[in-house]
Design a protein around this motif. Structure first.
Motif, PDB file in Angstrom:
ATOM      1  N   ASP A 362      43.026  54.048  27.173  1.00 46.87           N
ATOM      2  CA  ASP A 362      41.625  53.576  26.526  1.00 46.87           C
ATOM      3  C   ASP A 362      41.138  52.051  27.208  1.00 46.87           C
ATOM      4  OD1 ASP A 362      44.165  53.692  25.438  1.00 46.87           O
ATOM      5  OD2 ASP A 362      43.318  54.010  23.452  1.00 46.87           O
ATOM      6  N   SER A 363      41.890  51.612  27.947  1.00 50.15           N
ATOM      7  CA  SER A 363      41.369  50.322  28.642  1.00 50.15           C
ATOM      8  C   SER A 363      42.167  49.953  29.862  1.00 50.15           C
ATOM      9  CB  SER A 363      41.442  49.359  27.738  1.00 50.15           C
ATOM     10  OG  SER A 363      42.868  48.794  27.495  1.00 50.15           O
ATOM     11  N   GLY A 364      41.667  49.141  30.683  1.00 50.78           N
ATOM     12  CA  GLY A 364      42.582  48.690  31.855  1.00 50.78           C
ATOM     13  C   GLY A 364      44.038  48.144  31.433  1.00 50.78           C
ATOM     14  N   SER A 365      43.913  47.469  30.474  1.00 53.17           N
ATOM     15  CA  SER A 365      45.546  46.621  30.276  1.00 53.17           C
ATOM     16  C   SER A 365      46.413  48.171  29.874  1.00 53.17           C
ATOM     17  CB  SER A 365      45.302  45.986  29.063  1.00 53.17           C
ATOM     18  OG  SER A 365      44.634  44.945  29.311  1.00 53.17           O
ATOM     19  N   VAL A 366      45.818  49.034  29.038  1.00 50.84           N
ATOM     20  CA  VAL A 366      46.753  50.095  28.698  1.00 50.84           C
ATOM     21  C   VAL A 366      46.976  51.053  29.735  1.00 50.84           C
ATOM     22  CG1 VAL A 366      46.748  52.360  27.120  1.00 50.84           C
ATOM     23  CG2 VAL A 366      45.710  50.106  26.330  1.00 50.84           C
ATOM     24  N   GLU A 499      43.841  49.316  40.497  1.00 50.89           N
ATOM     25  CA  GLU A 499      42.399  49.165  41.060  1.00 50.89           C
ATOM     26  C   GLU A 499      41.340  49.141  40.201  1.00 50.89           C
ATOM     27  OE1 GLU A 499      41.128  49.884  44.313  1.00 50.89           O
ATOM     28  OE2 GLU A 499      42.761  51.080  45.488  1.00 50.89           O
ATOM     29  N   ILE A 500      41.795  48.660  38.817  1.00 46.57           N
ATOM     30  CA  ILE A 500      40.806  48.530  37.862  1.00 46.57           C
ATOM     31  C   ILE A 500      39.583  47.515  37.962  1.00 46.57           C
ATOM     32  CG2 ILE A 500      40.700  47.512  35.332  1.00 46.57           C
ATOM     33  CD1 ILE A 500      43.742  48.717  35.351  1.00 46.57           C
ATOM     34  N   ALA A 501      39.939  46.535  38.814  1.00 47.39           N
ATOM     35  CA  ALA A 501      38.507  46.067  39.203  1.00 47.39           C
ATOM     36  C   ALA A 501      38.127  46.269  40.875  1.00 47.39           C
ATOM     37  CB  ALA A 501      38.954  44.395  39.388  1.00 47.39           C
ATOM     38  N   THR A 502      38.899  46.726  41.672  1.00 53.39           N
ATOM     39  CA  THR A 502      38.333  47.108  42.993  1.00 53.39           C
ATOM     40  C   THR A 502      37.774  48.446  43.056  1.00 53.39           C
ATOM     41  OG1 THR A 502      40.838  47.575  43.353  1.00 53.39           O
ATOM     42  CG2 THR A 502      39.831  45.546  43.969  1.00 53.39           C
ATOM     43  N   GLY A 526      39.624  51.864  36.313  1.00 53.37           N
ATOM     44  CA  GLY A 526      39.053  51.477  34.875  1.00 53.37           C
ATOM     45  C   GLY A 526      37.694  50.871  35.098  1.00 53.37           C
ATOM     46  N   LYS A 527      37.306  49.986  34.192  1.00 56.78           N
ATOM     47  CA  LYS A 527      35.990  49.309  34.288  1.00 56.78           C
ATOM     48  C   LYS A 527      34.735  50.035  34.858  1.00 56.78           C
ATOM     49  CE  LYS A 527      38.067  44.725  35.009  1.00 56.78           C
ATOM     50  NZ  LYS A 527      37.512  43.923  33.985  1.00 56.78           N
ATOM     51  N   ALA A 528      34.531  50.146  35.938  1.00 58.42           N
ATOM     52  CA  ALA A 528      33.538  50.813  36.569  1.00 58.42           C
ATOM     53  C   ALA A 528      33.365  52.416  36.492  1.00 58.42           C
ATOM     54  CB  ALA A 528      33.011  50.494  37.898  1.00 58.42           C
TER      55      ALA A 528
HETATM   56  N1  PMP Z   1      43.687  44.932  35.769  1.00 59.00           N
HETATM   57  C1  PMP Z   1      42.677  44.113  36.423  1.00 59.00           C
HETATM   58  C2  PMP Z   1      42.802  44.072  38.060  1.00 59.00           C
HETATM   59  C3  PMP Z   1      41.603  43.740  35.936  1.00 59.00           C
HETATM   60  O1  PMP Z   1      40.689  42.736  36.495  1.00 59.00           O
HETATM   61  C4  PMP Z   1      41.879  43.798  34.457  1.00 59.00           C
HETATM   62  C5  PMP Z   1      40.355  43.239  33.554  1.00 59.00           C
HETATM   63  N2  PMP Z   1      40.154  42.124  34.158  1.00 59.00           N
HETATM   64  C6  PMP Z   1      42.528  44.579  33.538  1.00 59.00           C
HETATM   65  C7  PMP Z   1      43.597  45.106  34.517  1.00 59.00           C
HETATM   66  C8  PMP Z   1      42.713  44.843  32.584  1.00 59.00           C
HETATM   67  O2  PMP Z   1      41.411  45.679  31.943  1.00 59.00           O
HETATM   68  P1  PMP Z   1      40.909  45.691  30.469  1.00 59.00           P
HETATM   69  O3  PMP Z   1      40.242  44.337  30.282  1.00 59.00           O
HETATM   70  O4  PMP Z   1      39.981  46.908  30.405  1.00 59.00           O
HETATM   71  O5  PMP Z   1      41.900  45.734  29.669  1.00 59.00           O
END
Ligand code: PMP
Length: 680
Positions: A362-366, A499-502, A526-528
Motif C-alpha cells: 500500500d505504500s513505499g515503506s510497506v 526504486e520507489i523514487a527513481t 511506488g510513488k509514480a
Molecule cells: N524509499 C524511497 C527511496 C523513498 O524515497 C520513499 C519515500 N520518500 C520511500 C521508500 C517510502 O515511501 P512511502 O512514503 O510511500 O512510504
C-alpha cells in the motif's frame, strides 16, 4: 493584508434557454432584500457589441436591473456587470473567434477576481454562464472550468418537463467530473401547465426524484409566470438564499482551514507545538497547484516524485472513474481481478529481466518491509536462519516504518531517534564515486570489508540505485552497482533495489537499475506507479527468491487489507499507457537540458557547494542548512512550489512541465539564493 476571499456562485443551465437569467435576477433580488449586497455578473456576454455593454436590450443586464428596480438597498453597487461582450449571439467560443479573440478559463477567472477586488462593497457575485454547463470556451475547456478555476459552487437551472431526469443525470455527471459542488438546483417552466394528469405526474415526479437524489441541496421550483412578479418569485428561492447567506455570514475564521488544521492535524515531520507554515491547496491542474486564495503555483516537486504526468490528467481520472463504477475494491485473499493481473504482467515486462513475481503493497515503506521479509524468509528457507541483518550504505532512505527506518542512514537520517528500538543493521560507506566522474573501484572497498567480516549475518543488501533521494539527493556511479551485485552473489546475500523514487523514468532510464545493467533479486517501486493519484507500491522478486520462500509448503507471510486495490491498479495501468505514449524519454531528456541550463548560474553563487542534474532531477546543494519555511514562503510569493530540505534545494517537476515553467522554477531558485532568502 490577505485578500478578501471571493464569494460567488456560478449560475449554470442544463442547456441553453432554460431560464438562467430569470433565476439569476430572482436570486439577485432575493439576496438584496435580505441584506446581502449581491451583484449579477456575466463573465461572457454574447449577442452584445462591446461598446453597447449593459445598455443593449439583448444583454441580460436589463433583466437583472428590472428585478431590483423597485428596491434600493445598495445604491452604490450596480445590480449588473458584464466583463467581456461579443456581438455574435452564439456559443462563447464561436462568438470570440468571430472577433479574433480567444477565451480561457484562467483569463476569465482573472477578470472575475479583478472585478471582485474593485467592487469592495459587494458581498457576493452571481456569475451567470453563457450557454449551458458544457458550452465550450475553447477546444479544451468549457463553462465548468470557470467554476472550477474559482472553486465556487454552482446553482443549476433545469427546465421541468418530459426528459428532465435524463438531462439532469448527465448534468450531475458532468458536474461530478470536475469535482464541483452544487449550492442549489432550480427547476423552471417556460410554458404553463396544461393541467393534464400525465403532465402533472411527470412534473411532480421530476421534483420528488431530484429531491431524493440530492438530499442536502435545496431543490426548488419556479412555476410558469407569464408576467414576472419579482417579489413572489424571490420568495420561492428562500431556502437557497438562506444557504448562501449562511456562507456569507460565517466568520472568516470558520473557514480558516489553517487554524482548524492546527487544532487537529499532524503534518509530515512536524511539531504540534510549533506547527509548520501551511498553504491551503484547493485544486490542481497540469503542472499547477492552485491555492485557496486563487494563486497558482508552478509545481517543482511532483508531490514528492509521484505526479509525473502532472495533476488531474484526464486519462488517469477516466481510469479512476471507470473502475470506481465497476468495483473500487475487493479483498485480494481468494479473489483476483483483471487490473491486478494486467498490472503485474506489465510491470514484469518493464522491470529488469528475471524479476517475475509481484507483490502489491500500500505504500513505499510497506513495499520495503515486504522486500525485507522476503529476504529473511528466503534465507530461512535456505537453512540460513542466522542471516538476519541487512547491509545498507550511509545516506540511504527507505521509508518511515520500523523495518524501513532500520536501514535508513543511522546518523544523518531522520531516524536516529529510534536507533535503539530498531533492529541493528550493518552500514557501509556511501557510494562516493560521482555519477559524472570516472568510476573509482576503491569506492567498493568498504562493502568488501563488511562482507569479509560479516557475510554470514547478511540476508540482503538494500540500496537506492544511482540516486540516493531523501538521504541527500546524491547521484553515484552505476558501476558501483555492478561491483556490489558481484559481492552479494559471492557472499550469498540478496540484492534489493529500492526504486520507489527513481522508478518510472525520473533518472532518464525507466528503472535506474538499467544504468548499470544489473538485475537485483528484489525490486521495490511506488510513488509514480499510479501517476501520483493513489497510494500503491509493488515489490517484485525473481522466481528463485519466490521458490526459496515457498519451498516445502511454506507461504509468504504478508497480506495487507488493501492489497491489489483495483482503483490503484487501474490508474497505474493508465499511467503506464501515458508513459509509453508521452515519450517519457524525450520529456525527461528535455527537462534534463532545461534544468542544466536553468541552474547553471547557481554554480557561481556564494553558499552553493554543488549543482547537479540527472534526468528530471535538479539539485542545488548549499554549504549550510536552509531555512525551509522562509525559503518556501519566498518561492510561493514567486509563484512556484519548491520545498527544500536540509542543505538541498531541488527540483523534480512533472514530465509535462512546459519549458517556460522550468525556466521559472530555475529562476526562482537562482534569485532566491542570490537574494539570500535561504539564510536562517
Ligand atoms: N524509499 C524511497 C527511496 C523513498 O524515497 C520513499 C519515500 N520518500 C520511500 C521508500 C517510502 O515511501 P512511502 O512514503 O510511500 O512510504
Amino acid at each position: 493584508m490577505p485578500e478578501r476571499p471571493l464569494r460567488a456562485v456560478f449560475v449554470c443551465g442544463t442547456g441553453t434557454d432554460v431560464g438562467k437569467t430569470i433565476v439569476t435576477a430572482t436570486l439577485l433580488r432575493a439576496l438584496r432584500t435580505t441584506g446581502v449586497a449581491a451583484q449579477a455578473v456575466k463573465p461572457v456576454q454574447t449577442g452584445v457589441k462591446a461598446d453597447e455593454g449593459l445598455t443593449s436590450p439583448r444583454a441580460d443586464a436589463p433583466v437583472y436591473a428590472q428585478a431590483v428596480a423597485d428596491i434600493h438597498p445598495f445604491p452604490a453597487l450596480a445590480p449588473a456587470a458584464a466583463l467581456r461582450c461579443f456581438a455574435l449571439p452564439v456559443s462563447p467560443h464561436l462568438a470570440a473567434a468571430a472577433e479574433n479573440a480567444g477565451l480561457s478559463a484562467s483569463g476569465l477567472c482573472a477578470d472575475i477576481r479583478k472585478h471582485w477586488r474593485l467592487h469592495k462593497t459587494a458581498d457576493m457575485l452571481l456569475l451567470e454562464s453563457a450557454g449551458g454547463l458544457c458550452s465550450p470556451l475553447n477546444e479544451n475547456e468549457d463553462m465548468r472550468d470557470i467554476a472550477a478555476g474559482l472553486d465556487i459552487p454552482l446553482v443549476l437551472v433545469c427546465p421541468n418537463r418530459l426528459g428532465t431526469l435524463s438531462d439532469l443525470g448527465c448534468a450531475l455527471a458532468a458536474i461530478g467530473e470536475k469535482g464541483l459542488s452544487l449550492a442549489g438546483l432550480v427547476m423552471t417552466r417556460s410554458f404553463p401547465v396544461n393541467g393534464d394528469e400525465v403532465e402533472t405526474l411527470i412534473l411532480e415526479d421530476n421534483l420528488n426524484a431530484t429531491r431524493a437524489r440530492l438530499a442536502d441541496v435545496p431543490v426548488l421550483a419556479l412555476p410558469y409566470f407569464p408576467n414576472f412578479v419579482w417579489e413572489d418569485m424571490a420568495g420561492l428561492l428562500a431556502p437557497l438564499v438562506e444557504k448562501l447567506r449562511i456562507a456569507i455570514r460565517a466568520p472568516l475564521e470558520e473557514n480558516d482551514l489553517v487554524r482548524r488544521d492546527r487544532k487537529t492535524l499532524w503534518h509530515p515531520y512536524s511539531s504540534t507545538l510549533e506547527p509548520p507554515v501551511l498553504n491551503v491547496a484547493s485544486r490542481s491542474r497540469g503542472n499547477r497547484i492552485i491555492l485557496a486564495d486563487g494563486r497558482e503555483l508552478v509545481d517543482g516537486m511532483s508531490s514528492w516524485w509521484a505526479a509525473i504526468h502532472g495533476y488531474n490528467h484526464p486519462r488517469l481520472l477516466d481510469a479512476l472513474r471507470g473502475q470506481a463504477g465497476r468495483m473500487p475494491h475487493v479483498m485480494f485473499g481468494g479473489l483476483t481481478h483483471a487490473p491486478a493481473v494486467e498490472l503485474a504482467e506489465r510491470l514484469v515486462r518493464r522491470m529488469p529481466e528475471g524479476l517475475e513475481r509481484v507483490f502489491f503493497a500500500d505504500s513505499g515503506s510497506v513495499a520495503v518491509e515486504v522486500a525485507m521479509k522476503m529476504a529473511l524468509q528466503y534465507q530461512q528457507g535456505k537453512g540460513m536462519a542466522g542471516r538476519i541483518r541487512f547491509l545498507a550504505p550511509y545516506g540511504g532512505y527507505h521509508g518511515d516504518t520500523l523495518g524501513a527506518m532500520s536501514v535508513c542512514d543511522p546518523v544523518a537520517g531522520m531516524h536516529g531517534l529510534f536507533a535503539r528500538a530498531l533492529p541493528g543493521q550493518i552500514f557501509m560507506e556511501r557510494p562516493r564515486c560521482r555519477f559524472d566522474a570516472p568510476f573509482d573501484p576503491a569506492s567498493l572497498d568498504d562493502a568488501r570489508r563488511v562482507f569479509d567480516e560479516r557475510a554470514e549475518e547478511i540476508a540482503a543488501v538494500i540500496l537506492e540505485p544511482v540516486v540516493q533521494g531523501a538521504g541527500g539527493m546524491w547521484f553515484y556511479h552505476p558501476d558501483y552497482l555492478l561491483g556490489l551485485a558481484q559481492l552479494c552473489r559471492a557472499a550469498g546475500a540478496l540484492l534489493i533495489f529500492d526504486e520507489i523514487a527513481t522508478g518510472f523514468g525520473r533518472t532518464g532510464r525507466f528503472f535506474a537499475a538499467e544504468w548499470a545493467g544489473v538485475r537485483p533479486d528484489i525490486l521495490c517501486c511506488g510513488k509514480a506507479l499510479t501517476g501520483g493519484t493513489l497510494t500503491m507500491a509493488a515489490t517484485a522478486c525473481t522466481e528463485e527468491v519466490a521458490a526459496g520462500i515457498c519451498a516445502d509448503g511454506r507461504v509468504f507471510m504478508h497480506g495487507p487489507t488493501f492489497m491489489g486495490n483495483p482503483l490503484a491498479c487501474s490508474v497505474a495501468l493508465a499511467s503506464l499507457d501515458l508513459l509509453e505514449e508521452n515519450h517519457w524519454r524525450t520529456q525527461v531528456a528535455c527537462l534534463e537540458r532545461q534544468l542544466e541550463q536553468g541552474l547553471v548560474f547557481c554554480r557561481g553563487l556564494p553558499d552553493v557547494s554543488d549543482v547537479r542534474v540527472l534526468g528530471a532531477i535538479g539539485v542545488v546543494e548549499m554549504c549550510c542548512s536552509v531555512n525551509t519555511s522562509v525559503l518556501q514562503g519566498y518561492f510561493v510569493d514567486k509563484g512556484v512550489w519548491i520545498r527544500p530540505f536540509g542543505r538541498l534545494i531541488y527540483l523534480m517537476p512533472p514530465y509535462i512541465t512546459p519549458a517556460d515553467d522550468v525556466a521559472r522554477l530555475c529562476a526562482a531558485v537562482t534569485e532566491g539564493i542570490r537574494e539570500g532568502a535561504h539564510l536562517p
